[in-house]
Write a protein that holds these residues in place. Sequence first.
Motif, PDB file in Angstrom:
ATOM      1  N   GLU A   1       0.799  -1.226   0.000  1.00  0.00           N
ATOM      2  CA  GLU A   1       0.000   0.000   0.000  1.00  0.00           C
ATOM      3  C   GLU A   1       0.835   1.280   0.000  1.00  0.00           C
ATOM      4  O   GLU A   1       0.369   2.327  -0.441  1.00  0.00           O
ATOM      5  CB  GLU A   1      -0.936  -0.019   1.218  1.00  0.00           C
ATOM      6  N   VAL A   2       2.049   1.205   0.519  1.00  0.00           N
ATOM      7  CA  VAL A   2       2.969   2.345   0.526  1.00  0.00           C
ATOM      8  C   VAL A   2       4.343   1.829   0.114  1.00  0.00           C
ATOM      9  O   VAL A   2       4.793   0.792   0.608  1.00  0.00           O
ATOM     10  CB  VAL A   2       3.063   3.000   1.932  1.00  0.00           C
ATOM     11  N   VAL A   3       4.981   2.549  -0.800  1.00  0.00           N
ATOM     12  CA  VAL A   3       6.316   2.161  -1.256  1.00  0.00           C
ATOM     13  C   VAL A   3       7.259   3.342  -1.044  1.00  0.00           C
ATOM     14  O   VAL A   3       7.015   4.439  -1.558  1.00  0.00           O
ATOM     15  CB  VAL A   3       6.322   1.764  -2.752  1.00  0.00           C
ATOM     16  N   PHE A   4       8.317   3.107  -0.287  1.00  0.00           N
ATOM     17  CA  PHE A   4       9.395   4.089  -0.144  1.00  0.00           C
ATOM     18  C   PHE A   4      10.434   3.757  -1.206  1.00  0.00           C
ATOM     19  O   PHE A   4      10.948   2.639  -1.253  1.00  0.00           O
ATOM     20  CB  PHE A   4      10.004   4.026   1.257  1.00  0.00           C
ATOM     21  N   VAL A   5      10.729   4.734  -2.060  1.00  0.00           N
ATOM     22  CA  VAL A   5      11.495   4.504  -3.280  1.00  0.00           C
ATOM     23  C   VAL A   5      12.863   5.195  -3.216  1.00  0.00           C
ATOM     24  O   VAL A   5      12.932   6.384  -2.892  1.00  0.00           O
ATOM     25  CB  VAL A   5      10.707   5.044  -4.503  1.00  0.00           C
ATOM     26  N   PRO A   6      13.935   4.470  -3.567  1.00  0.00           N
ATOM     27  CA  PRO A   6      15.242   5.137  -3.665  1.00  0.00           C
ATOM     28  C   PRO A   6      15.297   5.962  -4.950  1.00  0.00           C
ATOM     29  O   PRO A   6      14.573   5.675  -5.917  1.00  0.00           O
ATOM     30  CB  PRO A   6      16.225   3.962  -3.728  1.00  0.00           C
ATOM     31  N   LEU A   7      16.134   6.975  -4.957  1.00  0.00           N
ATOM     32  CA  LEU A   7      16.289   7.779  -6.173  1.00  0.00           C
ATOM     33  C   LEU A   7      17.604   8.520  -6.134  1.00  0.00           C
ATOM     34  O   LEU A   7      18.214   8.672  -5.075  1.00  0.00           O
ATOM     35  CB  LEU A   7      15.110   8.748  -6.333  1.00  0.00           C
ATOM     36  N   LEU A   8      18.019   8.964  -7.300  1.00  0.00           N
ATOM     37  CA  LEU A   8      19.188   9.840  -7.396  1.00  0.00           C
ATOM     38  C   LEU A   8      18.732  11.297  -7.458  1.00  0.00           C
ATOM     39  O   LEU A   8      19.310  12.165  -6.818  1.00  0.00           O
ATOM     40  CB  LEU A   8      20.022   9.503  -8.631  1.00  0.00           C
ATOM     41  N   ALA A   9      17.699  11.558  -8.258  1.00  0.00           N
ATOM     42  CA  ALA A   9      17.195  12.918  -8.436  1.00  0.00           C
ATOM     43  C   ALA A   9      15.707  12.841  -8.743  1.00  0.00           C
ATOM     44  O   ALA A   9      15.184  11.778  -9.092  1.00  0.00           O
ATOM     45  CB  ALA A   9      17.938  13.620  -9.571  1.00  0.00           C
ATOM     46  N   TYR A  10      15.045  13.992  -8.646  1.00  0.00           N
ATOM     47  CA  TYR A  10      13.627  14.100  -8.988  1.00  0.00           C
ATOM     48  C   TYR A  10      13.349  15.545  -9.374  1.00  0.00           C
ATOM     49  O   TYR A  10      14.101  16.454  -9.033  1.00  0.00           O
ATOM     50  CB  TYR A  10      12.731  13.653  -7.824  1.00  0.00           C
ATOM     51  N   ASP A  11      12.260  15.739 -10.102  1.00  0.00           N
ATOM     52  CA  ASP A  11      11.917  17.101 -10.509  1.00  0.00           C
ATOM     53  C   ASP A  11      10.670  17.571  -9.759  1.00  0.00           C
ATOM     54  O   ASP A  11      10.107  16.836  -8.939  1.00  0.00           O
ATOM     55  CB  ASP A  11      11.790  17.215 -12.029  1.00  0.00           C
ATOM     56  N   LYS A  12      10.226  18.784 -10.050  1.00  0.00           N
ATOM     57  CA  LYS A  12       9.121  19.400  -9.324  1.00  0.00           C
ATOM     58  C   LYS A  12       7.758  18.846  -9.713  1.00  0.00           C
ATOM     59  O   LYS A  12       6.739  19.266  -9.173  1.00  0.00           O
ATOM     60  CB  LYS A  12       9.167  20.919  -9.504  1.00  0.00           C
ATOM     61  N   LYS A  13       7.745  17.881 -10.626  1.00  0.00           N
ATOM     62  CA  LYS A  13       6.497  17.221 -11.010  1.00  0.00           C
ATOM     63  C   LYS A  13       6.424  15.795 -10.463  1.00  0.00           C
ATOM     64  O   LYS A  13       5.478  15.070 -10.736  1.00  0.00           O
ATOM     65  CB  LYS A  13       6.357  17.209 -12.529  1.00  0.00           C
ATOM     66  N   GLY A  14       7.445  15.383  -9.711  1.00  0.00           N
ATOM     67  CA  GLY A  14       7.432  14.055  -9.114  1.00  0.00           C
ATOM     68  C   GLY A  14       8.034  12.972  -9.989  1.00  0.00           C
ATOM     69  O   GLY A  14       7.908  11.783  -9.692  1.00  0.00           O
ATOM     70  N   ASN A  15       8.709  13.364 -11.050  1.00  0.00           N
ATOM     71  CA  ASN A  15       9.398  12.387 -11.896  1.00  0.00           C
ATOM     72  C   ASN A  15      10.728  12.036 -11.239  1.00  0.00           C
ATOM     73  O   ASN A  15      11.458  12.921 -10.797  1.00  0.00           O
ATOM     74  CB  ASN A  15       9.630  12.950 -13.296  1.00  0.00           C
ATOM     75  N   ARG A  16      11.016  10.759 -11.192  1.00  0.00           N
ATOM     76  CA  ARG A  16      12.163  10.238 -10.457  1.00  0.00           C
ATOM     77  C   ARG A  16      13.250   9.766 -11.412  1.00  0.00           C
ATOM     78  O   ARG A  16      12.972   9.207 -12.461  1.00  0.00           O
ATOM     79  CB  ARG A  16      11.657   9.072  -9.601  1.00  0.00           C
ATOM     80  N   LEU A  17      14.491   9.966 -11.015  1.00  0.00           N
ATOM     81  CA  LEU A  17      15.629   9.432 -11.747  1.00  0.00           C
ATOM     82  C   LEU A  17      16.325   8.429 -10.842  1.00  0.00           C
ATOM     83  O   LEU A  17      16.782   8.773  -9.750  1.00  0.00           O
ATOM     84  CB  LEU A  17      16.599  10.555 -12.130  1.00  0.00           C
ATOM     85  N   GLY A  18      16.356   7.167 -11.278  1.00  0.00           N
ATOM     86  CA  GLY A  18      17.028   6.119 -10.526  1.00  0.00           C
ATOM     87  C   GLY A  18      18.341   5.771 -11.205  1.00  0.00           C
ATOM     88  O   GLY A  18      18.952   6.596 -11.887  1.00  0.00           O
ATOM     89  N   TYR A  19      18.741   4.519 -11.041  1.00  0.00           N
ATOM     90  CA  TYR A  19      20.020   4.077 -11.603  1.00  0.00           C
ATOM     91  C   TYR A  19      19.909   3.654 -13.065  1.00  0.00           C
ATOM     92  O   TYR A  19      20.905   3.334 -13.695  1.00  0.00           O
ATOM     93  CB  TYR A  19      20.596   2.936 -10.766  1.00  0.00           C
ATOM     94  N   GLY A  20      18.690   3.580 -13.596  1.00  0.00           N
ATOM     95  CA  GLY A  20      18.525   3.355 -15.021  1.00  0.00           C
ATOM     96  C   GLY A  20      18.163   1.947 -15.455  1.00  0.00           C
ATOM     97  O   GLY A  20      18.070   1.684 -16.650  1.00  0.00           O
ATOM     98  N   LYS A  21      17.923   1.047 -14.525  1.00  0.00           N
ATOM     99  CA  LYS A  21      17.579  -0.331 -14.903  1.00  0.00           C
ATOM    100  C   LYS A  21      16.073  -0.590 -14.907  1.00  0.00           C
ATOM    101  O   LYS A  21      15.628  -1.625 -15.377  1.00  0.00           O
ATOM    102  CB  LYS A  21      18.261  -1.341 -13.963  1.00  0.00           C
ATOM    103  N   GLY A  22      15.285   0.321 -14.345  1.00  0.00           N
ATOM    104  CA  GLY A  22      13.832   0.204 -14.399  1.00  0.00           C
ATOM    105  C   GLY A  22      13.191  -0.735 -13.386  1.00  0.00           C
ATOM    106  O   GLY A  22      12.007  -1.027 -13.489  1.00  0.00           O
ATOM    107  N   PHE A  23      13.949  -1.205 -12.397  1.00  0.00           N
ATOM    108  CA  PHE A  23      13.395  -2.120 -11.399  1.00  0.00           C
ATOM    109  C   PHE A  23      12.149  -1.533 -10.731  1.00  0.00           C
ATOM    110  O   PHE A  23      11.110  -2.186 -10.644  1.00  0.00           O
ATOM    111  CB  PHE A  23      14.422  -2.435 -10.296  1.00  0.00           C
TER     112      PHE A  23
END
Length: 187
Positions: A117-139
């Motif tokens: 029901e709730v997911v805490f997500v790792p990230l490298l960066a994000y923008d002001k619209k909530g788009n996330r940048l991870g490590y690039g593998k799409g997991f």
Amino acid sequence: MLKKELRTHYKQLRNSLSTEEIATMSRQITDQCMQLPIWDVHYYHLFLPIESQKEVNTEFLVSKILQKNKKLVVSKSNFETHSMEHFLWSKTTQITKNAYGIPEPSEGIAVKDQEIEVVFVPLLAYDKKGNRLGYGKGFYDRFLSKCMPKTIKIGLSFFPPTNRLIDVHSNDVPLDFVISPKQVYRF
């Protein structure tokens, strides 16, 4: 700024943080998480940090989730399919690091994506619209796309959002919140 440049920039920012700064900011992020209106559900997925990547230390959040008598779920990565299996955390859960240094459960009681029901997500960066940048593998995008539409997606970051919009692809899943040490961003 391209995704590659953003990844490099934010990895450098994290690498400049001391162990003490990471611990302090991780506690502040946990305190911010505790103020969110998300604590009335049962299943919470949490990433276990990759120390070599200087990710947010989630051990403080683990403690808080367990103190609230919630079900804590952690994942194991499959690098052949770029997918994750999810397991219920218990006092006997054995955590080992995989070949990439990711702490994972060895085994456990399986939990389906749709139960979380709730997911805490790792990230490298994000923008002001909530788009996330991870490590690039799409997991995480693969995982989040299988969750229920009402699943709350929360990124954890030491830094404020980038002023640049992150390049979004059709399979990218935006976040509902990002928690930083000093601020909660809602999208």
